[in-house]
Motif scaffolding. Structure first.
Motif: not given
Lengths: 406, 406
Positions: B139-156
């Motif tokens: 059940g691993h998920e590869l979550r791909v965001v835009a480069p400028e969204e990476v920081e905000a996407a680092i969730t727990e």
């Protein structure tokens, strides 16, 4: 031309020795560990480095067909192992290729959990298999039996039978066709490691209906130290498996730079990263020497050399005990003898120019490469070995010290 | 010595160009794809082939320290990327190394299932990650965001943040220290792909507390086509992870030929198969040129070259639109411009000796390698580009045909 040993006169491969650089005073019985340098390799490699890389630079990927090199090398190897055009690719190391084909094979037998191998398999194959089983964490069992027990152990719970055809220590040769058939009858798949087979004995992957195979480029194929390995996928499986390591070279359109992976058609889907052009070019050139060679002639001479070796050693070196099968039909192109002080004896032998190798605990291993060895070499090597044993000249501290890595 | 461009006079790296073989009439702006040939490589490689392989044969594993070569190359690279001695090893391809470090990282965060990356990552990293997730089947998920969204996407819920520091298309530079810190605050690990960083910009893996890193040997490190890649494991993790591909070179005692795998202490446990000595030797020799180089000087000149390039292109080539960050502090050592007919324009440019490359759909990409480029090269390259655009000489069938693979 004079032949000191009568069998060398009728040797159809005798001129092949000229294609190799054998150091003066060396009888090299370790081509099963690292093949000698083919004379055409340095110039070809210099051309790749200075002209292709140096002058054409990035354009070489197209102009010099670097992209096709894994498949072009694969096709040359394929001819030696009974694999159809387009079913072999040269890439990565043998260990990485074991991982890829084993994962691919297990994906085709998802309802079964047993990987069957034998304790004569080269350890890296077993390490990779147990590591993969642990990674998958689905209850796979690596079942390791004695080589002679393999056939009986192919039961209906076996997913994959994974064997090295020629035992790296003893040279014992598995019957590929029979064991593959047995595997198929039990609903299992067969993976063959041809590390000590390719270029040494005739192999018929297609005829034997092998499912997958892998092997080394740096042993009997003479591709150079750490040369890329090869990988075979039977046509019937090629589009039904993907590599567990889904790198861009296995993508349908690597230069579209899509974000999603789509495996390319055919065996190329088992490639992963950017091909190692320098090492692959060395291997490609090294295969030139096989172009006009019949593997049946190689086998015939290999048996002649190894039979002569066993006969002479048993005559002149009573301290040694044969560790290889006596019947040449069940032996690859190498012969091993057991000797308690085998390590020191091998060091003494190497110091006198006869290069074989040692495998713990007590195996003195000798490889016979028909392309660059003569019957006279065999006789000369045994004479030196006999002298070392008779005089006890192996019994010196510098030979007994095990500081060396190999 | 006369300098046609004033900035070349004060260039502390200007003599380094003499260490490379640059073809006559070529301005090479593609060192980010395949570095040029260092002049010392052909002789060194010939020595390895003819003397080490050719003469010492199997003995070279000890006599010429072939066994240590992955670590010796790794230590040379480590110096350029802020990695302590013994934490970098050169082996396999970048894609295979992504697989290994990602599996290792996920094993340290077994309770989390998200692999976070961005759509500016080189596709093979994403392919490998999704392939690994599928293989693990947990059940691993590869979550791909835009480069400028990476920081905000680092969730727990993130297990691993896996990023390429320098975007292969735009040159956009991630803040390694800040994003790694953010990852650690969220309980995640950070993997950095340094393909377009190593040898191009100063990197401080230890200072940034990066957990794992990988990168290419054939770009700014000039190791040759398909040179082995490298792999870094932070000291804190080295004995807590194993490679998912457990090959014999990562074993504690490979030549004991035990049937069970026991990982060796340290980063060497991430190696797998027999090292590719020819390719590794080329890479080792190629790193000579960096021995007395300060990465800060490389960075300073890189910015000077790329700023000059942008200024001149924007002055003389109004058809092109900057696709790279304008602030050099957020840009690696490459500059890209968008142009609808970029493919044909790049072919026309290459035909006139200015070699860059093209990335779909419309990116003309130019790499700046401070070791072998001058400011005058940059001015000359832009003059040719401007001429091609002004005269429309790119508009020819042979430049527009996309038969080429790259």
């Amino acid at each position: 031309m004079q032949f000191r040993h009568p069998s060398d006169k009728d040797d159809v491969l005798r001129t092949k020795k000229d294609a190799f650089k054998i150091p003066e005073g060396v009888i090299y019985l370790d081509g099963n560990s690292l093949g000698v340098l083919p004379k055409n390799v340095p110039a070809r490699l210099a051309e790749v480095v200075e002209q292709e890389w140096g002058m054409s630079l990035i354009k070489s990927w197209n102009e010099h067909s670097w992209f096709d090199l894994p498949l072009r090398v694969g096709n040359r190897i394929g001819r030696l192992i009974g694999a159809p055009e387009g079913s072999v690719v040269a890439c990565d190391s043998t260990s990485v290729n074991v991982f890829k084909v084993l994962a691919a094979a297990l994906s085709l037998r998802a309802d079964r959990k047993v990987i069957l191998s034998d304790n004569g398999n080269f350890p890296t194959d077993l390490y990779v298999a147990s590591g993969l089983a642990e990674l998958l964490d689905k209850g796979h069992e690596l079942r390791v039996v004695a080589p002679e027990e393999v056939e009986a152990a192919i039961t209906e719970d076996v997913a994959v039978v994974m064997l090295t055809q020629v035992d790296y220590r003893t040279g014992r040769l598995h019957d590929m066709a029979a064991l593959t058939e047995k595997a198929h009858q039990a609903g299992a798949l067969a993976i063959w490691d041809l590390a000590h087979s390719a270029g040494a004995i005739p192999v018929d992957l297609k005829g034997a209906k092998a499912d997958f195979a892998i092997g080394c480029g740096y042993k009997y194929l003479n591709g150079g130290p750490g040369a890329p390995a090869f990988l075979y996928v039977a046509e019937v499986h090629q589009d039904n498996v993907t590599s567990p390591v889904t790198g861009w070279m296995g993508h349908e359109a690597p230069f579209a730079f899509d974000l999603d992976y789509r495996a390319v058609h055919g065996v190329n889907r088992m490639t992963v990263g950017t091909p190692a052009i320098l090492s692959l070019s060395s291997l490609y050139a090294a295969l030139d020497v096989f172009e006009d060679v019949d593997m049946a002639d190689i086998r015939k001479k290999s048996i002649s050399l190894s039979e002569l070796f066993i006969k002479k050693v048993e005559e002149k070196c009573p301290q040694l005990t044969l560790a290889s099968p006596r019947d040449p039909e069940t032996r690859g192109s190498q012969v091993s003898f057991r000797f308690e002080e085998g390590y020191a004896a091998m060091q003494a032998l190497i110091a006198r120019g006869v290069i074989g190798d040692f495998r713990a605990p007590d195996v003195m291993r000798f490889g016979f490469t028909p392309l660059y060895l003569s019957h006279q070499d065999v006789v000369d090597a045994v004479a030196i070995l006999a002298d070392i044993l008779e005089t006890g000249s192996w019994d010196r501290p510098e030979y007994k010290s095990r500081a060396k890595v190999t």
